[in-house]
Each structure stands twice: as C-alpha cells, then as structure tokens.
Design a protein around this motif. Structure first.
Motif, PDB file in Angstrom:
ATOM      1  N   TYR A 163       0.844  -1.196   0.000  1.00  0.00           N
ATOM      2  CA  TYR A 163       0.000   0.000   0.000  1.00  0.00           C
ATOM      3  C   TYR A 163       0.883   1.252   0.000  1.00  0.00           C
ATOM      4  O   TYR A 163       0.663   2.185  -0.771  1.00  0.00           O
ATOM      5  CB  TYR A 163      -0.913  -0.026   1.228  1.00  0.00           C
ATOM      6  N   ASP A 164       1.908   1.234   0.861  1.00  0.00           N
ATOM      7  CA  ASP A 164       2.834   2.373   0.910  1.00  0.00           C
ATOM      8  C   ASP A 164       3.533   2.581  -0.434  1.00  0.00           C
ATOM      9  O   ASP A 164       3.747   3.710  -0.867  1.00  0.00           O
ATOM     10  CB  ASP A 164       3.893   2.151   2.002  1.00  0.00           C
ATOM     11  N   LEU A 165       3.866   1.473  -1.067  1.00  0.00           N
ATOM     12  CA  LEU A 165       4.507   1.585  -2.388  1.00  0.00           C
ATOM     13  C   LEU A 165       3.555   2.221  -3.395  1.00  0.00           C
ATOM     14  O   LEU A 165       3.961   3.020  -4.236  1.00  0.00           O
ATOM     15  CB  LEU A 165       4.897   0.195  -2.894  1.00  0.00           C
ATOM     16  N   ILE A 204       1.305   4.366  -2.724  1.00  0.00           N
ATOM     17  CA  ILE A 204       1.322   5.819  -2.442  1.00  0.00           C
ATOM     18  C   ILE A 204       2.566   6.441  -3.090  1.00  0.00           C
ATOM     19  O   ILE A 204       2.504   7.508  -3.694  1.00  0.00           O
ATOM     20  CB  ILE A 204       1.362   6.074  -0.917  1.00  0.00           C
ATOM     21  N   TYR A 237       4.368   5.373  -5.661  1.00  0.00           N
ATOM     22  CA  TYR A 237       4.245   5.418  -7.119  1.00  0.00           C
ATOM     23  C   TYR A 237       3.285   6.542  -7.537  1.00  0.00           C
ATOM     24  O   TYR A 237       3.533   7.254  -8.492  1.00  0.00           O
ATOM     25  CB  TYR A 237       3.721   4.088  -7.659  1.00  0.00           C
ATOM     26  N   LYS A 238       2.206   6.652  -6.798  1.00  0.00           N
ATOM     27  CA  LYS A 238       1.211   7.679  -7.164  1.00  0.00           C
ATOM     28  C   LYS A 238       1.843   9.071  -7.095  1.00  0.00           C
ATOM     29  O   LYS A 238       1.666   9.891  -7.989  1.00  0.00           O
ATOM     30  CB  LYS A 238      -0.004   7.608  -6.241  1.00  0.00           C
ATOM     31  N   ALA A 239       2.596   9.282  -6.016  1.00  0.00           N
ATOM     32  CA  ALA A 239       3.228  10.599  -5.857  1.00  0.00           C
ATOM     33  C   ALA A 239       4.190  10.893  -7.001  1.00  0.00           C
ATOM     34  O   ALA A 239       4.413  12.034  -7.357  1.00  0.00           O
ATOM     35  CB  ALA A 239       3.958  10.655  -4.532  1.00  0.00           C
ATOM     36  N   ASP A 273     -10.181   1.691   1.235  1.00  0.00           N
ATOM     37  CA  ASP A 273      -9.061   2.596   1.026  1.00  0.00           C
ATOM     38  C   ASP A 273      -8.435   2.405  -0.358  1.00  0.00           C
ATOM     39  O   ASP A 273      -8.108   3.373  -1.053  1.00  0.00           O
ATOM     40  CB  ASP A 273      -7.993   2.295   2.077  1.00  0.00           C
ATOM     41  N   LEU A 327     -10.592   3.735  -3.103  1.00  0.00           N
ATOM     42  CA  LEU A 327     -10.498   5.199  -3.129  1.00  0.00           C
ATOM     43  C   LEU A 327      -9.193   5.629  -3.811  1.00  0.00           C
ATOM     44  O   LEU A 327      -9.186   6.510  -4.675  1.00  0.00           O
ATOM     45  CB  LEU A 327     -10.555   5.745  -1.702  1.00  0.00           C
ATOM     46  N   MET A 328      -8.092   4.971  -3.438  1.00  0.00           N
ATOM     47  CA  MET A 328      -6.804   5.336  -4.016  1.00  0.00           C
ATOM     48  C   MET A 328      -6.766   5.041  -5.517  1.00  0.00           C
ATOM     49  O   MET A 328      -6.208   5.824  -6.292  1.00  0.00           O
ATOM     50  CB  MET A 328      -5.653   4.596  -3.317  1.00  0.00           C
ATOM     51  N   ASN A 363     -18.232  10.594   7.982  1.00  0.00           N
ATOM     52  CA  ASN A 363     -17.038  11.287   7.505  1.00  0.00           C
ATOM     53  C   ASN A 363     -16.450  10.603   6.269  1.00  0.00           C
ATOM     54  O   ASN A 363     -16.111  11.253   5.279  1.00  0.00           O
ATOM     55  CB  ASN A 363     -15.995  11.347   8.613  1.00  0.00           C
ATOM     56  N   GLN A 364     -16.372   9.275   6.343  1.00  0.00           N
ATOM     57  CA  GLN A 364     -15.835   8.544   5.192  1.00  0.00           C
ATOM     58  C   GLN A 364     -16.727   8.731   3.974  1.00  0.00           C
ATOM     59  O   GLN A 364     -16.254   8.919   2.857  1.00  0.00           O
ATOM     60  CB  GLN A 364     -15.717   7.065   5.537  1.00  0.00           C
ATOM     61  N   ALA A 367     -16.236  12.094   2.502  1.00  0.00           N
ATOM     62  CA  ALA A 367     -14.936  12.173   1.822  1.00  0.00           C
ATOM     63  C   ALA A 367     -15.022  11.544   0.430  1.00  0.00           C
ATOM     64  O   ALA A 367     -14.499  12.088  -0.548  1.00  0.00           O
ATOM     65  CB  ALA A 367     -13.878  11.461   2.651  1.00  0.00           C
ATOM     66  N   ILE A 368     -15.708  10.423   0.351  1.00  0.00           N
ATOM     67  CA  ILE A 368     -15.787   9.746  -0.956  1.00  0.00           C
ATOM     68  C   ILE A 368     -16.741  10.502  -1.887  1.00  0.00           C
ATOM     69  O   ILE A 368     -16.456  10.689  -3.068  1.00  0.00           O
ATOM     70  CB  ILE A 368     -16.206   8.273  -0.770  1.00  0.00           C
TER      71      ILE A 368
END
Lengths: 194, 714
Positions: free
Chosen positions: B590-592, B594, B596-598, B621, B624-625, B654-655, B658-659
C-alpha cells in the motif's frame, strides 16, 4: 503537495533526501529505520545495484504525531545520487513536501555538493517549484571524517536561502534524528498554514 | 429642528412602524431627513418601510443613500450587509457589484471580492459588454494574477473586441497556469481553444497538444495529424527549434506505434536538420542512434563517419566527445581516436599511455580491426617498445594471423634475450604453441634444453643485435618505468589489474567518454572503499564529464531517451521488489502504491492498490486510491466507478462525505457540472464546513450559468 486521505484521515507527507552520490542518504534512512519503534514504521524499501548503490529510490514511511485529528505519515525517500540518474531523481521529486539536502563534507566532494544543489534547483524548477518555497534543511554529513571542507565557505555557496543546517555523522547516527525533526517541523508548519 | 421636536417626530415614526402604518412612518422619517439628510437610522428605517409596502425601487433609493454614508464613514462591513439586502431586492446595476467587491477588498476579504467581481464579469459577458468585462477581469487579476476564470474571460472578451493576438496571449497565460497546477484536463482544453483561435497555425501549440497525447499514451490518428500539421507549419516558417521539437515527437510517435521504418526515416530527417543548423554533435548522436537500430545502413554510416571526421577536425584531440551515446553497444561508439604523433621524437609518455589505453579498450571489446592499424602504425615508428609489440602480437593471434604473430614473437625474443633469457624462452614456447612446426623456434628451443641453460651467443642469428646502446636509445623515447606500467601481460586484457591500473583505466574511460564503463569500475572500487579521496575525486570528475550529456538530454526534451532509462530502472526496481517483498505484505505494498502515485507512476500505483485490495481491512481505502489514480490519469469516468465502489465500504459519515467529495470532484473535472453541483450540495447540506465543498458549490453555480452562456469550459 501532501496526499490527504480524508476518508481514513491520514496525511501523507513526502520528504526527499537529496544530495550527491555517496553522501549518506541511504545511511540516514537506515538509521531512522533501525531506531524507530516497530509500530510507527513501515518497511524500509531499499534496493541496491550490484555496486551497492541505490536503485531508483529508498523508501521508508514513518508515523508521527496527529495533526488536527489526522494521522500523519512521513514518507521518506532518497534519490540515486549519481549524475546519470537525473530522470529518476526528477520523478522522485514530484509532489515533494520537504527536502533534506545531504551534503558530503569531505574536501574532494566540494563541487559535487554544489552541482547536486544546482541539479535539485533545476529539477524543482521543471515542476514549477521554487526551492525557496519548499521546506528544506541541509545536513552536513560525515563530520567525523578527516579532511573536511570549511563549512562556512561551503554554507555560503550551498545555502543562500539560509535553510536550517544540521551537522551529522549518519553512520553513527549523530544528527540524523535532529535533521528529521528539523524538516518535519518545517513541513508540518507549512501544512498548518494552508 | 430642535431636540424636543426631533424626539417627538422620531417617537411618532417609530409608533407608526410598530403599528404597521408604514406610509405615515415614511412621512415622519422623510420629514426628519430634510433636517438630517445623512442620519443612518432614518435612511435605514425609510428603506425598511418601503420594503414593507412593497415598493422596492423606493427602498433601493434609500438603501443606496445609506450605503454611501456607510462607505464614507469607513463602515464597510455594514455597507456589505446593505448591498446584500439591495441585491435581494433585485438590484441589478453593475456598479453595485463593483462597490461591493471594493468593500470586501477594504476589509481584506479578497476571496469574496473575487467572487463578486466574477459575478459582474459574468454579467458583462452575458450582455456583450466586452470592454467592461476586460476591465473587471483586470481587477480580479490585481487580487490574484493567476485567476484562470478571469484570464479566460478576458481572452474571450478580447477576441470579441477583435484583438486576436491579445486574446491568444491571455489564453497562453491561462494554459501555463493550468500546466503548473498539473490540471491536464483544463490545460488541454485551453490549448485546444488557442489552436482554434489561431486557426490551427501555431506549431508550438500543436506540439504542446501532441505532447499531451503522448503523455496520455493516446497514439491515435489525431496525434499524427497534429504532428504532421506542426511539421508542415514549422518547416514553412523555417522555425528550426519548433521543427526539431516536432520531429522528436514524431520519432516518439513512430517508435511507440512500432513503425520502425518511419521512425528511422524521421530520425534521419532530424539528423539532417541538426546538420543544417550546425549542431554537428547532435547530428552525429542522432545518426548513431539510427545505426544502433539499423547498423546496416551504409548511407547513415557514411554520414556519421564524415561528420565524426569534421568534429575531430574542429575539436582538440583531448576533447571529450559530448555526442557519445551513454548506453549504446561499444561497436557503435564514436570514440575519437587520438592521433598518433608522426615523429618518434615528438611522442610523450602521456600520449603513448593514452593511445595504449585506447587500444586496450578496443581489445577488451574485441574491436581488433580498430586496434590493429593503430598498433601497426606505432610499431612501425617505435619498434622497440615491447608494450606495442606485445599487443599487436596478441591481436594477430586472436585474428589467426599466425605468420605475423610469429614474426613479432621472434622480435620480442630478440629484444629480451640479453636481459632475461628465461623469459625470452617463453616467447619461443609461445611460437611453438601457435605454430608447432616452426623450424626456427624448434631449433632454438632445443638449444635451450640441450644446453640446459641457454644457447650460446654465437648460435644466435645475426638479427639478434640488441645491445646496450639500443636500450639507451629506447629509453630516450620513453623511460622504462613507463614502459613497465603500460606493458601488459597476456592476461592483462582485462583480468589481472592492480589498483593503480584500475584508477588509470577509470580515468581513461572518462577521457574517452566511456562513462558507463567508468561508472562500473568506479562503483566496484567505491563498494570497497567508499570514502577513498582519490575515488571520490574521480567520481566528481566522472559526474562533471557526464553533466553535458545530461544537460543535453534535458535541453532536447527527448522523451524517448529519458523515459527509456527510467523505464529500465523501474523494471529492475519492480523486479527487486517482487523478489524481496511478498505480495501479501499489504502494508508495504500500500505504501509503495502511495509512493508510485506521488511520482505519477499511476499504472504501477493502481497495480499495487489492486494487490492490497485482496485484504479485507484495506478494501475501501484501495478503491479510493485507485479512483484517485484514475483521476490523475484524467480517466474520470473510471475514477467515479471506483469511488462509488469505495462507498460500499465506508463505515461512517465522515468517510462517506470524503468519498462523495471525490465523486463530485471527478464529475466537475469531467465537465458534468450538474452532477457535481448536486453532490456538493448534498455534502454541504450535511456538513457545510466539509473541506471546501461549499466553495466548490458556489463555483459550480457560476460554471453552470456560464454553461448556459455556451462557454462550456468555464
């Protein structure tokens, strides 16, 4: 620009460790990884070439304090320092929130530091960013080694915008967390100003 | 009017107001106003009374006086409140907006001032009052020079005022701002508009549009059409810079669509353009690229050779050829050979050293045909330098020129015989090894063994005339120490190398532009001694030497080259990741994603999120990503699909908000303002402070109105 996930209430901040080849960027990340609580860190993604140089980028996510009820994650990246990999470096700089410029203070690396800084400024400019507007700190690394540059002289050339500076010896860990705290403060301050 | 009288009339007016007898109240207040025309309370009360008896025009008259008085006294907040009442009464005069915006500016509410100005701008555009529109737009730009709505409206207005140039200029400013903001959708739209306004005649714009198609990997016919048009225009206009840019884009197009022949032909065109404008090194580089793909192309080879010779003439011998491609196979490297000095007496140690280093590189890469003539020439001029003889002999052996090799081995034997008989004998053995029937060698070797030590001097043929004076003569040319350094053994062709030799080799690689080789060697050494000052100095030299190439890459904006490098690195990186990180390690993957997206590596990011999607706790999540990635890819419909799926996993308000916000945003980017408006409205109804939903709602209101006015992109 920080990546804010409003659904999960997570702020992802991108901090890039930049600097000339072999200045100690990966060493910084390794030390941070070693000394951070398991619960607060992700995996350190670090691949090396056969010659033990960074392949593409190193990556380490760590959690810091909450900001306005949002969990905050610092995503620490390093760039490959060698001049050849400018395209990779440029890619990694995209959407950067903060920069740690790691400078190698050994005498023979004087020009390499300046060139790397020039390269950073140029690469940022290509994204329309001005380094002045991006939270940046400078780490003078390898302070423990002999034959080091006159820091006053180097700082005058390398740091015209008077970014905060930190002396370090990443191999032993001296100054590593101070640098990280320094950049985190600047990045969070900017975020809160938004 | 005295105080008592004034108080009495005030009480009477108030009484009438309370009872709802507004006409009488008005009379009382108007009476008071004759004596006190600027009294704020009276003005306000009269206006209210008129409102109550449904006479808005009269109310407006009094509100107008009231507001002027507030402004005079610097009471801008009160003035703003009154303007708002006036607008509610249907006041449509443009001046009121202007004044209202002015008040907002005075109390430092620039955002509100801008909104009011925009409204005014919209009105002027609707009424075709284009000069006024331009004037309001400039007021907005005074507040925010990057307000794209104002810039675009001003551009449209200037177009209506027949100032096409100014209009295009403004559109270009807007386009640059969108580009800076990475708003590709709007950037493309504005470029399209510029293209339309300029009548398809601006090659630079056509190039920009084509670049976007390429970024989006949209290699359809439309792209080719754009490029061919740009090509024709820039060629006719003799605009070489733009022509080069277009030609490069054409190269990318043909390359990506696997049209090899066309790609080579357009590259050839590119090289010719460079040649025509005197960019010889770039031309040579381009020819070399063609040769990498089509090594059999004789025309190109000939051109490249001619060009190389020209460059050689222009450059000093020591100049590092900046045109050397970084990663091309060694066979195609355009290494500029160092000229061999003509007279023996003129050669220096350094020159000889450098020539031999170059030769060694050729030998290492089995380029014997290149090494041989250089060595032959050297041998002819300096027959006593054993390093030259040995290398030439080695080449003869490798190319099966046994006779010549034997001849040189005898030569080496002769030279060494007096100094070291044992070593000299090795040459004889080598002759027998490659030519077992060689009578002369067999005879001598037998002598060696029969005499148990060595043949007697008288048995040695006359040709063995090496004496002390000859050695001295040789030393005059080049001292022994240097000869030793550069004289290599059989295994010296890349095997047994000491540290100094390594460093010298790295230096040589750098000097010859063989940066990849230099880097490999240097990396090896740095792995062992990362802080060795000499290595670090070399690293700096290498970086310095590579710099011009990198700069050239950047200047040329060569999508192909830079992209190819990164693609290759990314491929290696992903391979390494797959080997070291499990696909079930949801957190890291998941962090990866993020990461790559950045970096804008959106397909890779999507792949990572899809991997993580399998894990229950991250499903929402990830969806959404993925949606956000599609948003970045400007594939808004797909993004909406994923956002809607993500909604199924949302656990709280809230979720959900957000979506929904992301869905509304995607609709907005898609140009479906109606849907966007309706969702932003729902969000604002639930939580007016949620992100900037309410602000977006107001902006969409403006957009929807503009839509009615047929300015779709607003």
């Amino acid at each position: 620009m920080p990546l804010i996930n409003y659904a999960s209430r997570i702020i992802n901040l991108k901090i890039v460790y930049y600097g000339p080849g072999l200045c100690g960027k990966t060493t910084n990340l390794q030390y941070i990884y070693d000394k951070t609580n398991k619960e607060r860190k992700g995996s350190l993604v670090s691949l090396a070439t056969e010659a033990d140089r960074t392949l593409f980028f190193d990556f380490l996510p760590i959690e810091v304090a909450k900001i306005n009820g949002f969990e905050t994650k610092l995503h620490l990246y390093t760039v490959p320092g060698q001049v050849f990999y400018n395209a990779s470096r440029k890619l990694i700089l995209k959407e950067v929130d903060g920069i740690v410029f790691v400078s190698d203070v050994q005498e023979p690396r004087y020009d390499a530091n300046l060139e790397s800084m020039d390269n950073l400024v140029d690469n940022l400019a290509e994204y329309g960013y001005n380094i002045k507007d991006i939270p940046t700190v400078i780490q003078y690394n390898k302070m423990d080694l002999p034959n080091i540059i006159d820091l006053k002289e180097l700082n005058a050339e390398l740091n015209p915008y008077h970014f905060p500076v930190f002396k370090a010896s990443a191999a032993s860990g001296d100054g590593v967390f101070e640098t990280l705290k320094g950049i985190a403060k600047l990045v969070v301050k900017k975020l809160q100003g938004r | 009017m005295d105080k008592n009288k004034k108080r009495k009339v005030e009480q009477s007016a108030l009484k009438y107001m309370t009872k709802g007898v507004f006409n009488k109240a008005i009379k009382e207040y108007e009476h008071l106003l004759k004596f006190f025309p600027d009294e704020l309370t009276y003005l306000k009360q009269v206006a209210k009374c008129y409102e109550n008896i449904n006479q808005p025009q009269d109310a407006l008259r009094y509100y107008s006086r009231l507001v002027e008085n507030y402004k005079k006294r610097g009471l801008y907040k009160q003035a703003i409140a009154i303007y708002s009442i006036m607008m509610g009464l249907g006041e449509t005069k443009e001046e009121i907006y202007d004044d209202l915006a002015f008040c907002y500016k005075e109390i430092n509410r620039a955002g509100d001032a801008t909104l009011v100005y925009r409204k005014l701008l919209e009105n002027y555009m609707k009424k075709a009052l284009f000069r006024s529109a331009v004037s309001v737009a400039s007021k907005i730009l005074e507040i925010n020079p990057e307000d794209t709505i104002a810039i675009i409206n001003a551009a449209e207005a200037q177009l209506q005022l027949n100032d096409k140039n100014r209009s295009i200029e403004l559109f270009k400013i807007a386009a640059q701002i969108y580009k800076k903001q990475n708003n590709l959708a709007m950037y493309t739209k504005i470029l399209g508009r510029i293209n339309h306004v300029s009548g398809n005649s601006d090659a630079k714009i056509l190039n920009e549009l084509a670049s976007i198609y390429i970024i989006q990997r949209n290699y359809g016919e439309q792209l080719l059409e754009l490029l061919l048009k740009a090509y024709r225009i820039s060629k006719e206009a003799k605009d070489d810079d733009t022509l080069i840019e277009t030609t490069k884009l054409l190269v990318t197009f043909f390359k990506e669509t696997n049209q090899r022949k066309q790609m080579l032909s357009i590259r050839f065109e590119l090289a010719k353009i460079y040649e025509r404008i005197g960019e010889k090194e770039k031309a040579l580089e381009t020819y070399n690229k063609i040769l990498q793909i089509a090594p059999g192309s004789q025309d190109v080879r000939k051109k490249a050779k001619e060009l190389q010779q020209e460059i050689q003439k222009l450059n000093k011998p020591e100049t590092i050829p900046s045109s050397i491609p970084k990663l091309e196979p060694i066979e195609n490297k355009t290494v500029i050979s160092r000229p061999i000095p003509k007279k023996e007496s003129t050669i220096t140690e350094l020159e000889l050293k450098n020539i031999l280093r170059e030769v060694d590189t050729y030998i290492k890469f089995k380029l014997f045909a290149k090494a041989e003539p250089i060595l032959k020439d050297l041998y002819k001029k300096y027959p006593k330098i054993s390093g030259v003889t040995k290398r030439l002999k080695e080449i003869y052996i490798k190319t099966h020129k046994i006779e010549q090799a034997v001849e040189l081995l005898f030569d080496l034997f002769e030279k060494l015989y007096k100094k070291d008989k044992e070593k000299a004998r090795d040459y004889l053995e080598e002759i027998i090894y490659i030519d077992s029937e060689n009578k002369k060698a067999n005879k001598y070797i037998n002598k060696f063994y029969n005499d148990s030590v060595s043949p007697k001097i008288e048995d040695i043929p006359e040709t063995f005339t090496l004496d002390e004076s000859t050695i001295v003569e040789a030393k005059d040319v080049i001292n022994d120490e240097i000869i030793e350094t550069i004289t290599i053994d059989d295994d010296s062709l890349g095997i047994d190398i000491n540290d100094d030799y390594d460093l010298e080799q790295i230096k040589f690689y750098i000097s010859q532009g063989l940066f990849e080789n230099a880097k490999l060697e240097l990396d090896k050494k740095l792995k062992i001694s990362p802080n060795d000052p000499e290595l670090l100095t070399l690293l700096s030299q290498l970086e310095q030497a590579v710099k011009p190439i990198i700069i050239n890459d950047n200047l040329s904006n060569g999508h192909e080259d830079i992209q190819e490098d990164v693609d290759d690195i990314l491929k290696q990186f992903k391979k390494g990741i797959d080997e070291s990180i499990s696909k079930d390690d949801a957190k890291t993957r998941y962090d990866l994603g993020i990461a790559y997206k950045a970096m804008g590596l959106l397909d890779d990011a999507i792949n990572e999120f899809k991997l993580v999607y399998r894990h229950v706790e991250k499903k929402g999540d990830c969806l959404l990503m993925i949606g956000l990635c599609y948003n970045d890819k400007t594939e808004f419909e797909k993004a909406i699909k994923y956002f809607k799926k993500a909604l199924e996993y949302s656990e709280n308000l809230n979720q959900k908000l957000a979506i929904y916000y992301e869905i509304a945003n995607a609709y907005d980017l898609l140009g479906n303002f109606k849907n966007a408006f309706s969702i932003f409205k729902k969000i604002s109804q639930k939580d007016k402070t949620f992100r900037d939903a309410y602000k977006r709602l107001k902006q969409l209101h403006v957009k929807l109105k503009a839509d009615k006015n047929n300015i779709s992109y607003l």
